[in-house]
Structure formats: structure tokens, C-alpha cells
Write a protein that holds these residues in place. Structure first.
Motif, PDB file in Angstrom:
ATOM      1  N   ARG A   1      34.267  60.256  58.516  1.00 31.76           N
ATOM      2  CA  ARG A   1      32.922  60.761  58.819  1.00 31.76           C
ATOM      3  C   ARG A   1      32.959  61.825  59.903  1.00 31.76           C
ATOM      4  NH1 ARG A   1      31.836  55.354  57.713  1.00 31.76           N
ATOM      5  NH2 ARG A   1      31.882  54.716  59.903  1.00 31.76           N
ATOM      6  N   LEU A   2      33.809  61.603  60.907  1.00 35.29           N
ATOM      7  CA  LEU A   2      33.952  62.611  61.957  1.00 35.29           C
ATOM      8  C   LEU A   2      34.509  63.902  61.370  1.00 35.29           C
ATOM      9  CD1 LEU A   2      34.011  63.630  64.865  1.00 35.29           C
ATOM     10  CD2 LEU A   2      36.235  62.494  65.139  1.00 35.29           C
TER      11      LEU A   2
ATOM     12  N   ARG B   1      31.628  70.555  58.425  1.00 27.47           N
ATOM     13  CA  ARG B   1      30.317  71.119  58.108  1.00 27.47           C
ATOM     14  C   ARG B   1      29.708  71.824  59.316  1.00 27.47           C
ATOM     15  NH1 ARG B   1      29.130  69.840  53.007  1.00 27.47           N
ATOM     16  NH2 ARG B   1      29.923  67.887  52.117  1.00 27.47           N
ATOM     17  N   SER B   2      30.133  71.448  60.528  1.00 25.68           N
ATOM     18  CA  SER B   2      29.616  72.116  61.722  1.00 25.68           C
ATOM     19  C   SER B   2      30.056  73.576  61.786  1.00 25.68           C
ATOM     20  CB  SER B   2      30.059  71.381  62.991  1.00 25.68           C
ATOM     21  OG  SER B   2      31.433  71.608  63.277  1.00 25.68           O
TER      22      SER B   2
ATOM     23  N   GLU C   1      34.302  65.091  58.294  1.00 28.84           N
ATOM     24  CA  GLU C   1      33.300  65.798  57.496  1.00 28.84           C
ATOM     25  C   GLU C   1      32.263  66.466  58.395  1.00 28.84           C
ATOM     26  OE1 GLU C   1      30.070  65.248  53.878  1.00 28.84           O
ATOM     27  OE2 GLU C   1      31.393  63.569  54.386  1.00 28.84           O
ATOM     28  N   LYS C   2      31.838  65.777  59.432  1.00 30.42           N
ATOM     29  CA  LYS C   2      30.863  66.361  60.371  1.00 30.42           C
ATOM     30  C   LYS C   2      31.421  67.620  61.018  1.00 30.42           C
ATOM     31  CE  LYS C   2      28.137  65.235  64.509  1.00 30.42           C
ATOM     32  NZ  LYS C   2      27.835  64.183  65.516  1.00 30.42           N
TER      33      LYS C   2
ATOM     34  N   SER D   1      36.320  62.994  52.568  1.00 30.54           N
ATOM     35  CA  SER D   1      36.616  64.355  53.032  1.00 30.54           C
ATOM     36  C   SER D   1      37.992  64.480  53.662  1.00 30.54           C
ATOM     37  CB  SER D   1      35.552  64.792  54.048  1.00 30.54           C
ATOM     38  OG  SER D   1      34.279  64.845  53.452  1.00 30.54           O
TER      39      SER D   1
END
Length: 254
Positions: free
Chosen positions: A43-44, A50-51, A46-47, A67
């Protein structure tokens, strides 16, 4: 699929993608600690991707459900993240990630220790990284593709390690996997002649024991057949008229 020679514009975009991916890996490595789950790592990742206004290369690629490929200890590649998998002190974890930036991919992997790791694990991580750089010495215009493969395999095998043969590196660009395939061992042939403008993802996968691997029932996770540790090191590189350029490595990492 023919091997593509990238234009100056394409090289610029792939260099941008590589530097974004290098930053993502830097942040992921900082987050690795005992108690974190592989699901949290995904999750980190992917974040972070996308950032930067990028798309994760791996998410839904041929059905892959995450991801970031997070592979622990005897898992070679393609480990599926889960909130049930908690990293423990002494584990090693391979993080394989890719980004799509303005239509172009970059692909890179790192293996890191969780807390304090054994001497065996630490040496494996170093040898895997160094085998990449042994191959990189031959990634020059005028040399042959399998010169890279031979150098990687000879480096690791001469030190007593198993070099995975069922998986390989690849070309990269507008597609995550392009021609050519790049084995990590001596295949006994020359392969194609390297030309400036080729972009390649070179990725040794090295085991403490046998080179042989198996696939788990999830059809993704690859594990060492003998249960030994495995490490993975990968970068996206550019063939030039001079020295090769590592697109997915920040200068301070060299």
C-alpha cells in the motif's frame, strides 16, 4: 517482437521514470522493519508511485493483484503482499517495483534485511548486487547480449551460489517486458549485438543453494526448491556509445 532503439525523447522519459522509481525504493527501504506486513509495504508503494503521477506497472499485469512484489526469505520473486505476512527480525525481503511515467516503464528490485540479519543473508545480498555490476561491465555498444549473462552467472557461481535459470531480465520501454530476454547465466551463445539506445532490465536472482525453483499454488510466488534464501537486484539501464547508464539508480547509491 523486435528490439526497440529509443529516441532521445524516449530516453529522457525513461530516465525520469527511473529516478521516480529510485525514490520509491528509497522510501520503501526506510519503511522495512520488524512488525510491518507485506500488505502495508504494498500500500505504501502504490501511494508513493501515484504521488508522482505515475501508474504501478505490476498492478493487474496478467492478473497480478498488487503494486509491489514482496518476496521474503526463500521466495525468489512475485511474492503476493498480505496483511497476514508479518516481517520478522532477521528476514530478508525482495522488493520488485515498476512505474509507468507518461507511457514508459521503469523496473527495479532490491533485497534488504529486516533488522539484524545473518552473515549468510548479508553476503547473499551483496553478491547478488555485485553480480549485477559484473554484468553491467559488458553492457556496452559492440558487445553481445549474452556477454552480460555470462558475467553475471560466472560471478555468482564462482562464489558458490545458485543462479536462477527459469526467470530472466528483459527489454523495457512502452511495454514492461520487451525483447530481448536476458538470462543470468552462460547460455553458450553470443546473442544480439548491443546498440546504443537499447533499454534493458537486468535482474540477477541468486540463491544460497540450488538454482532450481518451484511455483506455489497461487501461480505467482516463485520459491527456492531447497528452501534456501534468495535475493534479487534489478535496474533499468541504457546502452550508449560509451558507458552504460543506470536509469533507476540515484547517484548516491552507486
Amino acid at each position: 517482437m523486435p528490439i526497440t532503439i529509443k529516441s532521445d525523447r524516449e530516453i529522457r522519459l525513461m530516465a525520469e521514470a527511473g529516478q521516480i522509481l529510485a525514490k520509491v525504493h528509497e522510501e520503501l527501504e526506510k519503511a522495512i522493519c520488524p512488525g510491518i506486513t507485506t500488505g502495508e509495504i504494498d500500500r505504501l508503494g502504490e501511494k508513493l508511485i501515484r504521488s508522482y503521477d505515475c501508474i504501478p506497472s505490476f498492478l493487474d499485469y496478467h492478473g497480478y493483484p498488487a503494486s509491489i512484489c514482496v518476496s521474503v526469505n526463500n521466495e525468489v520473486v512475485h511474492g503476493i503482499p498480505s496483511d497476514r505476512r508479518i516481517l520478522q527480525e532477521g528476514d530478508i525481503v525482495s522488493l520488485d517495483a515498476g512505474v509507468i511515467h507518461r507511457g514508459y516503464h521503469s523496473d527495479a528490485a532490491r533485497t534488504v534485511g529486516v533488522g539484524t540479519v545473518s552473515d549468510v543473508a548479508r553476503k547473499l545480498i551483496y553478491v547478488t548486487r555485485d553480480s549485477f555490476f559484473a554484468g553491467l561491465e559488458y553492457a556496452r555498444e559492440g558487445n553481445y547480449l549474452f556477454d552480460i549473462s555470462k558475467a553475471i552467472g560466472n560471478y555468482a557461481e564462482s562464489r558458490g551460489y545458485g543462479v536462477v535459470r527459469d526467470l530472466c531480465g528483459h527489454g523495457i520501454g512502452t511495454e514492461l517486458h520487451e525483447a530481448p530476454e536476458i538470462p543470468n547465466y552462460d547460455v553458450g551463445r553470443k546473442g544480439v549485438k548491443l546498440k546504443a539506445g537499447m533499454t534493458l532490465a537486468i535482474e540477477p536472482m541468486i540463491n544460497t543453494g540450488t538454482w532450481e525453483v518451484d511455483w506455489l499454488d497461487d501461480d505467482w510466488t516463485v520459491v527456492t526448491r531447497d528452501g534456501g534464501l534468495s535475493a534479487h537486484y534489478e535496474n533499468t539501464i541504457l546502452i550508449t556509445e560509451g558507458d552504460p547508464v543506470i536509469l533507476s539508480l540515484r547517484k548516491k547509491e552507486t
